[in-house]
Design a protein around this motif. Sequence first.
Motif, PDB file in Angstrom:
ATOM      1  N   TRP A 258     -54.416 -70.494  -5.418  1.00 55.94           N
ATOM      2  CA  TRP A 258     -53.249 -71.208  -5.917  1.00 55.94           C
ATOM      3  C   TRP A 258     -53.483 -71.568  -7.379  1.00 55.94           C
ATOM      4  N   LEU A 259     -52.661 -70.993  -8.246  1.00 55.94           N
ATOM      5  CA  LEU A 259     -52.783 -71.225  -9.682  1.00 55.94           C
ATOM      6  C   LEU A 259     -51.839 -72.356 -10.081  1.00 55.94           C
ATOM      7  N   LEU A 260     -52.430 -73.471 -10.475  1.00 54.54           N
ATOM      8  CA  LEU A 260     -51.686 -74.677 -10.826  1.00 54.54           C
ATOM      9  C   LEU A 260     -51.593 -74.738 -12.349  1.00 54.54           C
ATOM     10  N   VAL A 261     -50.376 -74.512 -12.890  1.00 53.22           N
ATOM     11  CA  VAL A 261     -50.200 -74.365 -14.337  1.00 53.22           C
ATOM     12  C   VAL A 261     -49.511 -75.603 -14.902  1.00 53.22           C
ATOM     13  N   ASP A 262     -50.181 -76.288 -15.809  1.00 50.92           N
ATOM     14  CA  ASP A 262     -49.658 -77.484 -16.470  1.00 50.92           C
ATOM     15  C   ASP A 262     -48.617 -77.074 -17.514  1.00 50.92           C
ATOM     16  N   ARG A 263     -47.371 -77.528 -17.315  1.00 47.96           N
ATOM     17  CA  ARG A 263     -46.286 -77.189 -18.233  1.00 47.96           C
ATOM     18  C   ARG A 263     -45.778 -78.411 -18.989  1.00 47.96           C
TER      19      ARG A 263
ATOM     20  N   ASP B 217     -45.957 -74.201 -11.055  1.00 44.66           N
ATOM     21  CA  ASP B 217     -45.764 -74.851 -12.345  1.00 44.66           C
ATOM     22  C   ASP B 217     -45.499 -76.332 -12.106  1.00 44.66           C
ATOM     23  N   TYR B 218     -46.009 -77.161 -12.961  1.00 45.52           N
ATOM     24  CA  TYR B 218     -45.784 -78.592 -12.773  1.00 45.52           C
ATOM     25  C   TYR B 218     -45.853 -79.323 -14.101  1.00 45.52           C
ATOM     26  N   ALA B 219     -45.155 -80.428 -14.137  1.00 46.12           N
ATOM     27  CA  ALA B 219     -45.234 -81.421 -15.206  1.00 46.12           C
ATOM     28  C   ALA B 219     -44.767 -82.731 -14.574  1.00 46.12           C
ATOM     29  N   ALA B 220     -43.522 -83.153 -14.877  1.00 40.64           N
ATOM     30  CA  ALA B 220     -42.964 -84.297 -14.158  1.00 40.64           C
ATOM     31  C   ALA B 220     -42.433 -83.884 -12.793  1.00 40.64           C
ATOM     32  N   GLU B 221     -42.185 -82.563 -12.619  1.00 43.39           N
ATOM     33  CA  GLU B 221     -41.726 -82.010 -11.355  1.00 43.39           C
ATOM     34  C   GLU B 221     -42.602 -80.826 -10.992  1.00 43.39           C
TER      35      GLU B 221
ATOM     36  N   SER C  31     -41.864 -69.625 -18.231  1.00 38.84           N
ATOM     37  CA  SER C  31     -40.774 -70.577 -18.413  1.00 38.84           C
ATOM     38  C   SER C  31     -40.874 -71.670 -17.359  1.00 38.84           C
ATOM     39  N   TYR C  32     -40.370 -72.831 -17.710  1.00 38.44           N
ATOM     40  CA  TYR C  32     -40.415 -73.974 -16.791  1.00 38.44           C
ATOM     41  C   TYR C  32     -39.124 -74.750 -16.963  1.00 38.44           C
ATOM     42  N   SER C  33     -38.392 -74.959 -15.859  1.00 41.25           N
ATOM     43  CA  SER C  33     -37.070 -75.570 -15.942  1.00 41.25           C
ATOM     44  C   SER C  33     -37.075 -77.053 -15.591  1.00 41.25           C
ATOM     45  N   GLY C  34     -38.206 -77.617 -15.191  1.00 39.36           N
ATOM     46  CA  GLY C  34     -38.254 -79.022 -14.800  1.00 39.36           C
ATOM     47  C   GLY C  34     -38.500 -79.944 -15.980  1.00 39.36           C
ATOM     48  N   LYS C  35     -38.545 -81.253 -15.699  1.00 40.56           N
ATOM     49  CA  LYS C  35     -38.839 -82.236 -16.733  1.00 40.56           C
ATOM     50  C   LYS C  35     -40.293 -82.134 -17.137  1.00 40.56           C
ATOM     51  N   SER C  36     -40.552 -82.228 -18.436  1.00 34.95           N
ATOM     52  CA  SER C  36     -41.907 -81.989 -18.940  1.00 34.95           C
ATOM     53  C   SER C  36     -42.497 -83.180 -19.675  1.00 34.95           C
ATOM     54  N   ASN C  37     -41.925 -84.380 -19.484  1.00 34.27           N
ATOM     55  CA  ASN C  37     -42.404 -85.548 -20.223  1.00 34.27           C
ATOM     56  C   ASN C  37     -43.576 -86.245 -19.546  1.00 34.27           C
ATOM     57  N   LEU C  38     -44.002 -85.768 -18.353  1.00 42.71           N
ATOM     58  CA  LEU C  38     -45.132 -86.348 -17.635  1.00 42.71           C
ATOM     59  C   LEU C  38     -45.999 -85.226 -17.087  1.00 42.71           C
ATOM     60  N   THR C  39     -47.243 -85.586 -16.722  1.00 38.65           N
ATOM     61  CA  THR C  39     -48.160 -84.637 -16.097  1.00 38.65           C
ATOM     62  C   THR C  39     -48.582 -85.209 -14.754  1.00 38.65           C
ATOM     63  N   LYS C  40     -47.914 -84.803 -13.684  1.00 42.26           N
ATOM     64  CA  LYS C  40     -48.172 -85.349 -12.355  1.00 42.26           C
ATOM     65  C   LYS C  40     -49.082 -84.402 -11.573  1.00 42.26           C
ATOM     66  N   THR C  41     -50.355 -84.431 -11.930  1.00 41.45           N
ATOM     67  CA  THR C  41     -51.317 -83.549 -11.273  1.00 41.45           C
ATOM     68  C   THR C  41     -51.485 -83.914  -9.802  1.00 41.45           C
ATOM     69  N   ARG C  42     -51.490 -85.179  -9.494  1.00 41.58           N
ATOM     70  CA  ARG C  42     -51.637 -85.601  -8.092  1.00 41.58           C
ATOM     71  C   ARG C  42     -50.479 -85.089  -7.242  1.00 41.58           C
ATOM     72  N   LEU C  43     -49.269 -85.182  -7.756  1.00 44.40           N
ATOM     73  CA  LEU C  43     -48.104 -84.684  -7.029  1.00 44.40           C
ATOM     74  C   LEU C  43     -48.198 -83.179  -6.819  1.00 44.40           C
ATOM     75  N   ALA C  44     -48.642 -82.455  -7.850  1.00 44.31           N
ATOM     76  CA  ALA C  44     -48.755 -81.006  -7.736  1.00 44.31           C
ATOM     77  C   ALA C  44     -49.797 -80.604  -6.695  1.00 44.31           C
TER      78      ALA C  44
ATOM     79  N   LEU D 260     -55.388 -89.725  -9.783  1.00 45.42           N
ATOM     80  CA  LEU D 260     -55.457 -88.708  -8.737  1.00 45.42           C
ATOM     81  C   LEU D 260     -55.660 -89.322  -7.360  1.00 45.42           C
ATOM     82  N   GLY D 261     -56.133 -90.553  -7.316  1.00 48.21           N
ATOM     83  CA  GLY D 261     -56.208 -91.275  -6.042  1.00 48.21           C
ATOM     84  C   GLY D 261     -57.073 -90.593  -5.008  1.00 48.21           C
ATOM     85  N   ASP D 262     -56.531 -90.409  -3.802  1.00 42.16           N
ATOM     86  CA  ASP D 262     -57.281 -89.875  -2.670  1.00 42.16           C
ATOM     87  C   ASP D 262     -57.147 -88.368  -2.526  1.00 42.16           C
ATOM     88  N   VAL D 263     -56.750 -87.672  -3.597  1.00 46.47           N
ATOM     89  CA  VAL D 263     -56.566 -86.225  -3.497  1.00 46.47           C
ATOM     90  C   VAL D 263     -57.889 -85.521  -3.187  1.00 46.47           C
ATOM     91  N   ALA D 264     -58.997 -86.027  -3.735  1.00 42.41           N
ATOM     92  CA  ALA D 264     -60.298 -85.400  -3.481  1.00 42.41           C
ATOM     93  C   ALA D 264     -60.621 -85.388  -1.997  1.00 42.41           C
TER      94      ALA D 264
END
Length: 915
Positions: free
Chosen positions: A58-63, A97-101, A112-125, A153-157
């Motif tokens: 799974w390739l998680l790309v920060d946008r 792809d992820y950022a705020a969404e 290309s990325y069509s979601g909101k990009s003003n945040l980096t929600k790695t935990r959500l992704a 990131l909380g309890d993601v680990a």
Amino acid sequence: MTFQAPEWFALLPVLFVTGWLVKRLQLWRPLRVVCLALLVLILAKPQLNRMQKGMDLWLLVDRSDSVSEIVDRQFREWKKLLEKHKPSRHDRLHFVDYAAEVIRADENDLPSYSGKSNLTKTRLALSNVLAGIESEKPARVLALTDGFSTEPLGDVAEKLRDASVPLDFRLVRPEENTDIRISSFGGPARVQAGEPFVLDVELSGNWDTTVPLRILRNGEEMESAEINLVDGSGRIRFSNRIGKPGSYEFEAVITPPDDAFPGNNRYKTWVEIAGGPRILFVTKYTNDPLVEALRGQGFEIDVSLGAEGLTPGRLAGAKTLVLNNVPAYEIPNEFLRGIDFFVRAQGGGFLMIGGKQSFGAGGYYQSVVDELLPVSMELKEEHRMLTVAMAIVMDRSGSMGMTVPGGMTKMQLANEGAARAIELLGNQDLAAVFAVDSQADTIIPLSPVAKVRDSTIHKVRRISAGGGGIFVYTGMVAGWKELEKSPYGTRHLILFSDARDSEEPGKYKSLIDTMTKNGGTVSVIGLGTPKDVDAAFLKDIAKRGNGRIFFTEKAQELPNIFAQETVTIARSTFVEDPAPARATGRWYEIASGNLKWLSEVDGYNLSYLRPKDVSALNSSDEYNAPLVAFGNRGAGRTVAISFPMGGEFSSRIRSWEGYGDFAQTMARWLMGEKVPPGVALRSEVLGTRLDIDLYYDDSWNDAFSKNPPEIILGLGQSAESVRNYTWERLSPGRFHASLEIPEGEVVRGAIQLGKHSLPFGPVIVGTQTEWAFDPDRIADLRETSRLSGGRELVKLDDAWTRPPHQLKADLQLELVLLLFFIFLIEALITRTGWRLPAFDFAGWKARTNVDRQRRKAERESRRATEQFAKSQAEVTTETAKIDATPDAADIKPGAKKVTEEERRSRFARAKRGGK
């Protein structure tokens, strides 16, 4: 095979001893032994381990904004490299792809990325990826990111480790840029009134320089300084002291030269100035007698003369808000809208006191606080006391065609405001509407509202923007020409204009002078701020016209402002004649003692009691109107005192001997009951998340079991959006909630504890967290990767390393079915008395010995036969040799002659087997 609960095997020796001691259980019977063994095996939860072919990567790309440019440039190269090194056709590559969404796409060919990009929600992704991973196949996650997540990131680990999914990461570094940022800004969350406190500002950057800094309090500059950055960091402290309770917004602003990321150059925080339980008293009177009466009863009063210093933060820590004859147009809209959340959610009290600038006469009809009061300001047509002629002059200049947030244009919102004004006029009123840019277009001439209401509203809503600016004098002349035709004494003109584009003052002073001499008044609604270029001109028009001036930068507020102004002019509800009063006997619902009411009031605001609310005092005139009414609204309480308690029309009430007793009883009821001890609240903002912890002792257990606490958040300066949330009970005596809050938006909250409420806030995400570049976030990512079994990748070739994944299949269901089947057989055998065939061990042993002897005899017989056959063969051979012996004549000289006796002897030996 593995066992999830191997401790159950300790039950085996217990069963053995039980079967040994309790013979009647017959546990040694074979089927019962099998059943018990299966039962223990089921309790031990056996699992089979099996591996699957291939792996999912799974390739998680920060946008997000901070890294999007470099990702766009390199994405195709990364994808090509990963596809090239795919080990087999069974391996699969997934893109997220992820950022705020978070956006998932298995075939992500374009960067290309069509979601909101003003945040980096790695935990959500990561949580999203975990939800999509197939348990039958090994998987890894590769995050291509700059590492600066805007949320912990909380309890993601732990979740990744439990799912056997390692997290690898590769840090994507943008090109080195000169960036200086405010890394932290804050002070104590709460201090006592008058207590000094310190605000601490920390700056970080990748070069050393001198940076100008300003500190603002509630939008006004408080301090300024210059900070020297040495080795990429700098720090400065400011001290402050505030005597008035409430919450105050502080903002730090830097203006560094040649800064690459200005998004991290501002940082906001809030500090609550606490005092005792207090009453926020907004009044028009310099020496308000009610303030003095309440202070004499020991109440702490925070007085505001009109709108002086009114911000939503002033409500923080207050228990009751009092509006004493202050018109709605003078109160900031943000403060006015915040009253509803203060009362309903935070449990505050709200009191409105009568006067000629209060209730409907003050423009509160259909305002945001209208529904809070226990009385309705809707004026019945038969009770109208005057008729109005009103002209509305609308700015239709080119700037009105601009679109505002929400999708509507400024013109459309202004049209809606004018339509609201027409709706609020009475059937006997007259109305005229003009649309003005460089000329005045008549939308509707002065006409009776009853005849043209619907058509006028339809035409007004269709006004479109024109061009240029608004010719103010031309518009006012057109409006006054129509108002001059009115036979009514009340003639009012509303001018709506852009405070940055109001042209052609003309001879407005002489025009207004003519209007006022003939019973005309002028009010102005300015789209903009009091500091705009034409604001002074508009203020002078309102002042000379004996009207009101409104300014707003938010076009969405225009309908409410038009409504306030119309109600103030056209729906006057103040009765100026003295009116007798009579008690209803309902005062005992809020007071423990009797009260000797006054017999007459000097004047009052005409209103009508709402259903389910209570009136303690009514007028005895033709209206039978409520003079003192009260009720509950959500967690709070509200009171309407319709007669003035200060200023004009208050001589009788001020001379009333029960004035002080009445005031303090009403104030104490409005402030509500104290929250019982044993409960505490803590809130903290981490990134874009608000963590709330509620601690309580055993005294609250019964109450929370019947009615669990609730979280209510109000989003925005005035809590425009209200949301409810649920708790997570972490342990006895502690509730916890972790909530996402919008970036840059003020948040107020309250914890509902049955009939009690614990308010908190305001809080805010202090800066644009996407550009905060907090180094702790990278450390958090590294630790999460390590705990999950992942690592930092330098080369993408290593991304396809297969993780030690084992698919565990539970066997409990199969074993339960087998146990059920064997149990049925055992039960059937027990019920029918059928027994398995007995086993004759002695007979079996005897038969075994006989068979063994027989086989031995057969072997010996077979061996003798074989020996006899061998002996016969030897005799035959010897006989053949004898027969072949030559005669004496043929014997060579010297050879020994064999006698007949020797021959027979040899034959006999051969027959005996050579013995």
